[in-house]
Design an enzyme around this catalytic site. Sequence first.
Site: not given
Ligand code: 11C
Length: 338
Positions: A130, A243
């Site tokens: 993400c 995010h």
């Molecule tokens: C988080 N980015 O916000 C991570 C979730 O590699 O697909 C996704 C983890 C991934 O914790």
Amino acid sequence: TSYKVAMVGATGAVGETLLSILAERDFPVSELVPLASERSAGGTVDFNGKPYVVQDLAKYDFAGVDIAFFSAGGSVSREHAPRAAAAGAVVIDNTSEFRYQDDIPLVVSEVNPHAIADYTVRGIIANPNCSTMQMLVALAPIHREVGIERINVATYQSVSGAGRSGMDELGKQTAQMLNFQEVETAKFPKQIAFNVIPHIDDFQANGYTKEEMKMVWETRKILEDPSIQVNPTAVRVPVFYGHAEAVHIETRDKITAERARELLEQAPGVVVQDERKAGGYPTPVGDAAGKDPVFVGRIREDISHERGLDLWVVADNIRKGAALNAVQIAEILIEDYL
Ligand code: 11C
Ligand code: A2P
């Protein structure tokens, strides 16, 4: 034509949103098979207003499935995605399990849709992380115009990135704090309520975390430019959905803030929200959460670097950051390849 779709991790945070986005966008589903662990097998999930019984992934045979979405974690994908592909399904994988393998396409639908063509090699297409996803939707148009040499980025990542248990922990700790009770930590390494934590995923030998290194590896692969330098710090914040990222880039040729704004206004999947006054910028709550686009604000030239540009990039990590992009990949797949 319509397609038999398997949804691995259908009871999770991403799986649930995948089901609602497939319905919202009228994806042509002839048959839906929700899959999870034996813990949830026998329960139901909702799709298009109807309940579907969840089946146990370990016992499921993928023969006849056209498209299989996987969002049940890396180890589940490692074990089961190859057998789904061998049975003839095209796997769209939301985990980091296959992203860094050379013969697996890693696709942001607005940035490198052409890479989907390579799905035939392994039968698997990887969906990016993400934090990389939203950053590249915003940066690709700038990279195409002037070239990006270096990216410095600090992320502000919501707890839904850590799945349902992450959201439960923020809710519970917040209630504990407001009731003057002792705060329990389980999912996150420190208290997340009313706090910020500079640590997502495992530490690596170089001192960066894996979440940070994902941004380095994935940016180079998706922009097809191994020379791009990326310097991330990934931080968990007490936000449920969405995010945010403070992105500082150094370009090969100078780009003005005005030109960058113009490019971003025309860019697919981007909404520019950039007024230089109170509230004239996007935030997770009220702007990005629950929405599809990547929102960009605070566009300005870096006063400390001749070819520097600063941006503030916000998106719903479960939608564009995961489920939506996976569905967009599936849409391109059925339109151009299946
Ligand atoms: C988080 N980015 O916000 C991570 C979730 O590699 O697909 C996704 C983890 C991934 O914790
Ligand atoms: P289950 O409900 O059976 O635990 P989240 O990211 O929100 O934590 O969701 C994780 C998803 O992955 C859930 O749907 C969960 O199903 C599923 N899952 C976790 N472990 C497995 C497993 N070993 N086999 C199949 N699905 C799994």
